[in-house]
Write a protein that holds these residues in place. Structure first.
Motif, PDB file in Angstrom:
ATOM      1  N   MET A   3      34.458 -12.307 -70.260  1.00  0.00           N
ATOM      2  CA  MET A   3      34.037 -12.882 -68.987  1.00  0.00           C
ATOM      3  C   MET A   3      34.088 -11.838 -67.884  1.00  0.00           C
ATOM      4  O   MET A   3      33.269 -11.812 -66.980  1.00  0.00           O
ATOM      5  N   ILE A   6      31.136  -9.630 -67.923  1.00  0.00           N
ATOM      6  CA  ILE A   6      29.970 -10.363 -67.422  1.00  0.00           C
ATOM      7  C   ILE A   6      30.016 -10.444 -65.912  1.00  0.00           C
ATOM      8  O   ILE A   6      29.034 -10.153 -65.227  1.00  0.00           O
ATOM      9  N   GLU A   7      31.211 -10.778 -65.386  1.00  0.00           N
ATOM     10  CA  GLU A   7      31.323 -10.895 -63.936  1.00  0.00           C
ATOM     11  C   GLU A   7      31.024  -9.576 -63.253  1.00  0.00           C
ATOM     12  O   GLU A   7      30.292  -9.519 -62.260  1.00  0.00           O
ATOM     13  N   SER A   9      29.249  -7.042 -64.370  1.00  0.00           N
ATOM     14  CA  SER A   9      27.852  -6.607 -64.434  1.00  0.00           C
ATOM     15  C   SER A   9      26.950  -7.486 -63.571  1.00  0.00           C
ATOM     16  O   SER A   9      26.007  -6.996 -62.967  1.00  0.00           O
ATOM     17  N   VAL A  10      27.281  -8.811 -63.496  1.00  0.00           N
ATOM     18  CA  VAL A  10      26.478  -9.647 -62.606  1.00  0.00           C
ATOM     19  C   VAL A  10      26.660  -9.206 -61.163  1.00  0.00           C
ATOM     20  O   VAL A  10      25.704  -9.117 -60.396  1.00  0.00           O
ATOM     21  N   PHE A  13      24.665  -6.207 -60.588  1.00  0.00           N
ATOM     22  CA  PHE A  13      23.242  -6.551 -60.576  1.00  0.00           C
ATOM     23  C   PHE A  13      22.830  -7.138 -59.236  1.00  0.00           C
ATOM     24  O   PHE A  13      21.842  -6.711 -58.625  1.00  0.00           O
ATOM     25  N   VAL A  14      23.643  -8.112 -58.759  1.00  0.00           N
ATOM     26  CA  VAL A  14      23.307  -8.736 -57.471  1.00  0.00           C
ATOM     27  C   VAL A  14      23.358  -7.702 -56.357  1.00  0.00           C
ATOM     28  O   VAL A  14      22.469  -7.636 -55.505  1.00  0.00           O
ATOM     29  N   ALA A  16      22.881  -4.485 -56.647  1.00  0.00           N
ATOM     30  CA  ALA A  16      21.727  -3.588 -56.787  1.00  0.00           C
ATOM     31  C   ALA A  16      20.482  -4.254 -56.216  1.00  0.00           C
ATOM     32  O   ALA A  16      19.688  -3.616 -55.507  1.00  0.00           O
ATOM     33  N   GLY A  17      20.328  -5.550 -56.506  1.00  0.00           N
ATOM     34  CA  GLY A  17      19.175  -6.262 -55.980  1.00  0.00           C
ATOM     35  C   GLY A  17      19.167  -6.295 -54.470  1.00  0.00           C
ATOM     36  O   GLY A  17      18.151  -6.037 -53.822  1.00  0.00           O
TER      37      GLY A  17
END
Lengths: 154, 259
Positions: A3, A6-7, A9-10, A13-14, A16-17
């Motif tokens: 978990m 995942i947290e 990398s999310v 990702f957010v 980076a966006g």
């Protein structure tokens, strides 16, 4: 553990966006929110504005100081009325400022070039540039037509 | 003749019914706001749908940006107008290619996976056992995926645009020797925050809603057999792509067309 990755990398990702969005806003669009830049409006009449568009540049001495915000035709007088948004406080342009429509670059983008005058009074919000100081777009066909008729006459 | 008409009618009714089922599913899934427990589910889905799509997005964006810059450069340099490469590249990407290509890639990469996953859940009767346990599969399975898609795709689009612009920079500026100043300033002069960046993002949100909706519904509505799942996955990609392209035209028309 899983978990956690995942947290992380999310989150990355957010972020980076979001960074990408900020990049697009700042670096690519240069945040050109022309609405809330303050500024004021002056108008000018030209006999011909061929090629001029909304959001064409308004420059003085080659520096962009505003944008064209409206182009209307005056049916009665048969000329075109151009509304320009000038950045900054009013009072920077003299009453006898001249306006010319010139061509920029090989693609032929038209822009309005303002030429400073010497009058102590300045243009206020909504004022017109005096008609004797405006010069419309240079249209090659008209010029050639003119030369041909003159040659024919002589 | 009568039989033909009957089959057409049956087809039409079936389409209409599935559209109705899709709308009901979407409505009920989106209605309940995600609670704190759902947040973890959504996070997991963002990981699957967004983070894992990053690689394909970045690779495609780079190549597309490079190709556009190359094309613009070769054509525009015939007129000596290389300065317009940056402007053309940025506008093409922000307005059209960024949102559209991201949506297409997303449909192929994430949409098909969502369909297959939910379809398999249905085939192995996980969905019905959830219902049996009193867990609403719409909230537990469908809603997190819909939200994850809607959150991920605009972010992916933004990443796509930035990477593609840099791909263009590498080709036009570093390799072909355009002037970097003219490249960036031409871009900045032409690109407007709302008109180009904002509306492009709006498109991307619209595509996100539609693509994830189609993907989830195809999985949820699939024939619970191996063949049915295969068909549903294919349908997701095909329908999403067609709908995205058609919607793109309509959105462009309503956003930029003056008529």
């Amino acid at each position: 553990m899983q978990m956690r990755t995942i947290e992380i990398s999310v989150g990355a990702f957010v972020l980076a966006g979001m960074l990408a969005l900020v990049f697009l806003a700042v670096k690519v669009s240069g945040i050109s929110l022309s609405e809330d830049r303050g500024g004021y409006i002056i108008k000018a009449r030209f006999d011909d504005v061929s090629g001029l568009r909304l959001r064409s540049k308004v420059t003085m001495a080659g520096v962009t100081i505003g944008r064209v915000s409206g182009i209307d035709v005056d049916m009665l007088r048969g000329d075109a009325e151009v509304t320009m948004e000038i950045d900054g406080e009013e009072g920077g342009l003299t009453l006898d400022t001249g306006a010319k429509i010139l061509t920029e670059g090989v693609l032929g983008a038209r822009y309005v070039s303002l030429v400073p005058g010497a009058d102590p009074d300045t243009l206020r919000d909504g004022d017109y540039i005096l008609d004797e100081f405006t010069q419309g777009a240079f249209v090659l066909e008209n010029l050639i037509g003119d030369i041909v008729t003159r040659l024919g006459a002589s | 003749m009568i039989r033909f008409m009957r089959s057409v009618g049956a087809q039409a009714l079936e389409r209409l019914a599935s559209l109705g089922r899709a709308t009901v599913m979407w409505g009920t899934a989106m209605w309940g706001l995600p609670g704190p427990g759902d947040f973890t589910l959504m996070l997991k889905q963002i990981y699957h749908v967004g983070v894992l799509s990053l690689i394909i997005i970045v690779l495609s964006a780079f190549s597309i940006g490079a190709v556009i810059a190359l094309q613009f450069h070769t054509q525009l340099s015939r007129f000596g107008a290389e300065d317009a490469v940056g402007l053309g590249l940025a506008l093409t990407l922000l307005r059209e290619l960024g949102p559209v290509v991201t949506a297409l890639l997303f449909a192929g990469r994430a949409g098909s996976a969502i369909t297959a996953e939910i379809g398999l859940m249905k085939a192995t009767e996980q969905l019905s056992s959830m219902e049996m346990m009193g867990v609403d599969p719409l909230h537990r399975i469908v809603a997190p995926r819909l939200w994850a898609g809607i959150i991920s795709m605009p972010l992916l689009t933004a990443v796509f645009n930035v990477v593609a612009i840099y791909g263009g920079v590498i080709v036009a500026v570093e390799w072909l020797g355009s002037d970097p100043g003219a490249f960036w300033s031409g871009m900045r002069d032409a690109v407007e925050l709302w008109e180009d960046v904002g509306k492009g993002m709006l498109k991307s949100v619209a595509f996100a809603v539609v693509v994830t909706w189609i993907a989830v519904f195809q999985g949820y509505d699939t024939e619970p057999t191996a063949e049915g799942i295969g068909l549903a996955t294919t349908r997701t990609v095909v329908i999403s792509s067609v709908v995205v392209l058609a919607m793109d035209f309509l959105l462009t028309l309503s956003m930029y067309g003056d008529f």
